[in-house]
Design an enzyme around this catalytic site. Structure first.
Site, PDB file in Angstrom:
ATOM      1  N   CYS A  90       2.135  -4.085  -4.615  1.00 34.19           N
ATOM      2  CA  CYS A  90       1.810  -4.704  -5.905  1.00 34.19           C
ATOM      3  C   CYS A  90       1.275  -6.122  -5.697  1.00 34.19           C
ATOM      4  O   CYS A  90       0.127  -6.277  -5.297  1.00 34.19           O
ATOM      5  CB  CYS A  90       3.013  -4.670  -6.848  1.00 34.19           C
ATOM      6  N   HIS A 180       4.628   0.894  -6.819  1.00 34.40           N
ATOM      7  CA  HIS A 180       5.906   0.446  -6.245  1.00 34.40           C
ATOM      8  C   HIS A 180       6.667   1.617  -5.631  1.00 34.40           C
ATOM      9  O   HIS A 180       7.512   2.241  -6.295  1.00 34.40           O
ATOM     10  CB  HIS A 180       6.772  -0.187  -7.335  1.00 34.40           C
ATOM     11  N   GLU A 182       9.004   1.426  -3.622  1.00 36.06           N
ATOM     12  CA  GLU A 182      10.392   1.004  -3.403  1.00 36.06           C
ATOM     13  C   GLU A 182      11.268   1.108  -4.644  1.00 36.06           C
ATOM     14  O   GLU A 182      12.490   0.943  -4.573  1.00 36.06           O
ATOM     15  CB  GLU A 182      10.414  -0.452  -2.903  1.00 36.06           C
TER      16      GLU A 182
END
Length: 246
Positions: A90, A180, A182
């Site tokens: 990002c 994202h 994660e």
């Protein structure tokens, strides 16, 4: 064979390495977290086998407000020159774009949030990192800015539905992801709370977005854990080549 050492640059307490960090450790990496927002000095990229630059609420051009962003851009350039594998998430992806000669601007269509289809391009199947992922995938997005001009030599591996770069290979060993990998609903919840007023004004149901991300937990893990494994394999190869820190 020693474990690859990964420098993880965190820009904000609410944007941790989270699942991606867990998967990299699971794949045999050792992570060293650097929090310049809390006063940590940025180390030299060449001391590591890999660099992971995380997301944050600031913009890629907000160097005057967030002093360390200039240093992170220098770090990204140095990593590229030294051949150190680098992955930007990002904001990290956007910082890489700017650092290498591209441009990042506010998305005229507004903030992109929640689960989005990953629009893989044909080149992705041949990529050493993205080639390990399935042809159909979704990822969590939470961004107001987008890369509007790519640096010289960059290759788009995936695009969002509106055509913005979603996954980019910036150099032989450097990648950026607008999404994202994660994040789960727990990571995203503070972001939703911070954007609550804006979402209410736009008619966005943040709770519904969080519920959709929670429901896709297994799908997201199955999609993005292989990314961590592929990146770890690239780092292991780099460690074998140069013996950094060995």
């Amino acid at each position: 064979m020693r474990s690859p050492r990964v420098l993880v640059v965190e820009h904000h307490a609410e944007c941790p390495p989270a699942l991606l960090g867990e998967w990299l450790v699971e794949a045999g990496c050792e992570l060293e977290l650097c929090r310049p927002w809390s006063g940590d000095a940025l180390p030299e990229a060449g001391a590591y086998d890999g660099v992971l630059v995380l997301g944050g609420e600031m913009g890629a051009n907000d160097d005057e407000r967030h002093w360390w962003l200039t240093g992170v851009k220098e770090l990204v350039r140095a990593a590229g020159e030294a051949g150190v594998p680098t992955l930007g998430i990002c904001l990290g992806h956007q910082l890489m774009a700017v650092a290498l000669g591209g441009r990042v601007e506010r998305n005229p269509d507004g903030q992109t949030i929640g689960l989005q289809i990953v629009g893989w391009q044909e080149a992705a199947s041949r990529d050493v990192l993205a080639g390990s992922l399935g042809a159909t995938a979704r990822g969590v997005h939470w961004n107001s800015d987008v890369v509007t001009e790519l640096p010289p030599g960059a290759k788009v591996l995936a695009r969002t539905e509106d055509g913005a770069p979603q996954v980019v290979r910036y150099a032989e060993r450097a990648w950026g992801l607008q999404l994202h990998p994660e994040a789960d609903e727990h990571v995203v919840a503070p972001w939703a709370e911070g954007d609550r007023a804006d979402h209410l004004a736009r008619g966005i149901d943040s709770e519904q977005v969080l519920a959709e991300i929670a429901a896709a937990r297994d799908e997201l893990a199955a999609t993005w854990r292989p990314l961590a494994r592929s990146f770890a394999a690239i780092l292991l190869a780099r460690a074998s080549e140069v013996g950094v820190g060995g």
